[in-house]
Design an enzyme around this catalytic site. Sequence first.
Site, short mmCIF file in Angstrom:
data_model
loop_
_atom_site.label_atom_id
_atom_site.label_comp_id
_atom_site.label_asym_id
_atom_site.label_seq_id
_atom_site.Cartn_x
_atom_site.Cartn_y
_atom_site.Cartn_z
N GLY A 99 -65.30 0.83 -13.66
CA GLY A 99 -64.85 0.23 -14.91
C GLY A 99 -66.04 -0.17 -15.76
O GLY A 99 -67.17 0.29 -15.55
N GLU A 151 -50.03 -6.33 -29.03
CA GLU A 151 -50.36 -5.00 -29.54
C GLU A 151 -49.29 -3.98 -29.18
O GLU A 151 -48.96 -3.11 -29.98
CB GLU A 151 -51.73 -4.59 -29.00
CG GLU A 151 -52.86 -5.43 -29.60
CD GLU A 151 -54.22 -5.18 -29.00
OE1 GLU A 151 -55.23 -5.61 -29.58
OE2 GLU A 151 -54.29 -4.55 -27.93
#
Length: 468
Positions: free
Chosen positions: A29, A187
């Site tokens: 990540g 979102e």
Amino acid sequence: MHRHGAEGWDMADQDAATGLTRVVILGAGFGGLETARALSRTPVEVTLIDRHNYHLFQPLLYQVATAALSPGDIAWPIRSIFRRQRNVTVVMAEATRIDPAAKLVHAGDGLAFPYDALVLATGATHSYFGHDEWAPVAPGLKQIEDATDIRRRLLLAFERAEVTRDEAERRRLLTFVVVGGGPTGVELAGAMVELARNALAREFRQVDPAMARIVLIEAGPRILPTLPEELSRVALRSLERMGVQVLTGTRVTRCTADGVECGEERIGASTIVWAAGVVASPAGAWIGAERDRAGRIQVGPDLSVPGHPGIFAIGDIAAATDAKGRRVPGIAPAAKQMGRHVGTLLAARAAGRPEPGPFTYRHHGDLATIGRRSAVVALDSMRLTGLIGWWFWGLAHVWYLIGFRSRVVVSFEWLWSYLTYQRGARLITGREPPGGNATPVPGQDGGALVADPQAQNDNTRQAQRLWG
């Protein structure tokens, strides 16, 4: 031969064959990549292990779920990223156990990786607060598979609404629930509205996609709780203006294939998306580290794991604090800063240079987009909203993408969507058995489809009871 003293570990520990210190990084990540990059000019052997062969830009994963972007726009092969960094070996494997005494990381297929320094960057997954049985009907959003599954559920709901003759069932099919009022939930809700009212407008004949009902449920008193209260109010007004129904101070008590329950109230829905919480990966439990309630490892000032010499934890798996004792947030910039710090520290030890001081987190701001031409941004004393905030949000995210091609592709996709209101990734993927009247079955991962007329009749009767 390895040397381990009572005071800790010594970077002089070296692989007998190569003479190089072995650094193993679990997770590719943001934090894991940054750690490896910080060691690019250091005489160490870096082994980067991840269960996927790609790095994922998670902040834009919701746009894959709502058909604005394709998976390839926000994911890059890890081997490609490190093709020029010769001291990095990329391994696609899933770690299963760590033996701190033997300094070994065990993975599937009998693999074992020795290390002198180990960096845990394994991230976090969805937390259902003790109700893991909700996962099949209320997927979270952490992986590409999650995003394409949610996209399939959303688009299938409109397709089914087009052919159903039952008005109550049609209303249920066109109801979408997002649980969690943080940036991801906000979102997602805004993007769902734009998908229904802009991208799908005028494409159906028997159903009007603009009639879709989007419900955002937040257990706390306000959405976007990490942002200043005035920006939360701006975001709330923007969502409500778009048509999102926002329920604050409301706790979900049950999720089923037919909808959600909030105490005595029931909301019939075809699609539920979970954005309400996360829990750290089990790597902390593997080494017996001290952890907080969310499973995050309590780390020292240099991000090392107390009681485990040579092991560090970064990103979402680390419960780190800043110089003022405040918890470092689980966001991409924080993970990158942690990775850079640990990489710099290991490089200094390998070169015999003075080590950097304690980790210092620099918060650059909080931001969330609500939809087309609307976002909220908090930068120290500066506040941006509306169109200016939206442009800033877009530039910030494009900047953090990897590679020139990705920046160009994503920018073009956004420009095209802005000018045409269209979304080019509206693919319903995933295998379905042959036959008609396929309907979701509770308890099956990914909302698998079966041709079961009785199940559909039961769902229709349930919808009639809910809607009257």
